[in-house]
Scaffold this active site. Sequence first.
Site, PDB file in Angstrom:
ATOM      1  N   CYS A   1       0.832  -1.198   0.000  1.00 53.33           N
ATOM      2  CA  CYS A   1       0.000   0.000   0.000  1.00 53.33           C
ATOM      3  C   CYS A   1       0.877   1.263   0.000  1.00 53.33           C
ATOM      4  O   CYS A   1       1.528   1.551  -0.988  1.00 53.33           O
ATOM      5  CB  CYS A   1      -0.989  -0.029   1.158  1.00 53.33           C
ATOM      6  SG  CYS A   1      -2.365   1.118   0.941  1.00 53.33           S
TER       7      CYS A   1
ATOM      8  N   HIS B   1      -3.536  -5.337   1.095  1.00 50.20           N
ATOM      9  CA  HIS B   1      -3.350  -5.668   2.509  1.00 50.20           C
ATOM     10  C   HIS B   1      -3.794  -7.114   2.726  1.00 50.20           C
ATOM     11  O   HIS B   1      -4.730  -7.598   2.090  1.00 50.20           O
ATOM     12  CB  HIS B   1      -4.199  -4.759   3.395  1.00 50.20           C
ATOM     13  CG  HIS B   1      -3.706  -3.355   3.478  1.00 50.20           C
ATOM     14  ND1 HIS B   1      -2.547  -3.022   4.113  1.00 50.20           N
ATOM     15  CD2 HIS B   1      -4.230  -2.194   2.994  1.00 50.20           C
ATOM     16  CE1 HIS B   1      -2.365  -1.708   4.040  1.00 50.20           C
ATOM     17  NE2 HIS B   1      -3.374  -1.182   3.366  1.00 50.20           N
TER      18      HIS B   1
END
Length: 519
Positions: free
Chosen positions: A345, A455
């Site tokens: 991310c 994630h």
Amino acid sequence: MSVKEGTLAPTLMFQGTASDVGKSVLTAALCRILTQDGLRVAPFKSQNMSLNSYVTPDGKEIGRAQGMQADACGIAATTDMNPILLKPKQDMVSQVVVHGKPLRDYDFRSYREKYAAEAEHVVRAALHRLRERYDIVCIEGAGSPAEINLKDRDIVNMRLAGWADAPVVLVADIDRGGVFASLVGTMEILTPEERERVKGFVINKFRGDVTLLQPGLDWLEQKTGKPVLGVIPYMRDLGLEDEDSASLDAKLGRGRREPARPDQLDIVVLRLPRLSNFTDFDPLFAEPDVAVRYVTSPDEWGTPDAVIVPGSKNTVEDLLFLRQSELETRVLEWAASGGYVLGICAGYQMLGRRLLDPELVESDKPELEGMNLLPVETVFATEKRTERIAGFSSLFEHGEQAITGYEIHMGRTRFLEPVSHPFRIRIHDVRNLREPYHPDGVVTANGRILGTYIHGILHNDGLRRSWLNAIRAAKGWAPVPEAAPFQHLREAAFDRLAAHVREHLDMARIYAMIGLERS
């Protein structure tokens, strides 16, 4: 056992003498216990402050703790379980997420003065809906109910307990010391009506011989007129995720910086000031051949086998931290030497060439140079993407591997030249089964530098083990054939936690408080 149709479900609330006394874990334990006993149980926390978030099945963002508690209940999480989430961005400024979607940024004073009244309506409506749907709602408070400067607009502790007509169990952490003073002091600050709502105490994280504690327990009960409902021994290596960085800091303070053994891979995670979603790395702790270290300065770098640049609530500020602390230099030297680097991310965004913020969404810097390890650039947008995803990995030679995970990010990343994509993904939602797959991430030609928005990518057992085995092969080590079955271990951890708390908590009194009879 069930509640009569047409009536609101009873509630039970854990409040604490301070943050990080164990309210989240005890709530998860009670959720599991009551679920095991045949009740339909839902967790609730009106307002959570955390950078460790959870994406619900419909693509909304809530606090990680309530997602975990829903998992303990065996139900799908919804935003009613955590209608308001505060995600700190800077000192005194947080992004306010309401029912899973960003509302706006507020400083603390403005939030209390301009949004608190509306927040009360949001919270009360969410709790009401849960009480209509379930047999019992287990409520978690926030911080301490004795913060007298905050009580007039409280929506997380005693005022909430009043709206919910909830009996309150007050939790204190004996591991930090001063347990009797914290319990008695909290009770002294409460109003008579609030003291009446407290039905008993739980002393958490106890180490030692409980018989030596008994005189103190007797004194506490005599002093306050409230029973001690349980003394919960400290559980080592529970195997369930932490809610926020305060919990992480406590964990690190208990020896999680230990060096790898000679037979273990040494995995370094950069401990960013605004680190988010650090549960991404929990599966690595379950692997016997892995040691994980969080690193905050070049002095702690050591000789890692792989480096992870994690998620962040403020990519720009945390990249500047890496630059100023010279940790960025260590990452660049490591990558140039052929080392393994994984960016997740915000970490993926940092590995790119440029970070562009024309609308100043992320910071006051419209453009910032990245680490230039991947040929991508990220433009920060005002709309946040929060989705559960599913797809396939083509990272390793033995064919595609199915993967799942979730995305939470404001940035949109574009590729500046042809690249190899490690993943093909789409939204994991029954409403989007026909959505085409799209590429995610970038992997370098040698397979050693990888960036992704996913994630939970390391929660995929097969992919995690393949990545670790590639690192082992680079060291000349033989592969480990099987991954630790993380989801199975997590379910076992819920059951182990429930058995532990059930043994040491007076469940007969708990049921009496709830007003339900055990079958």
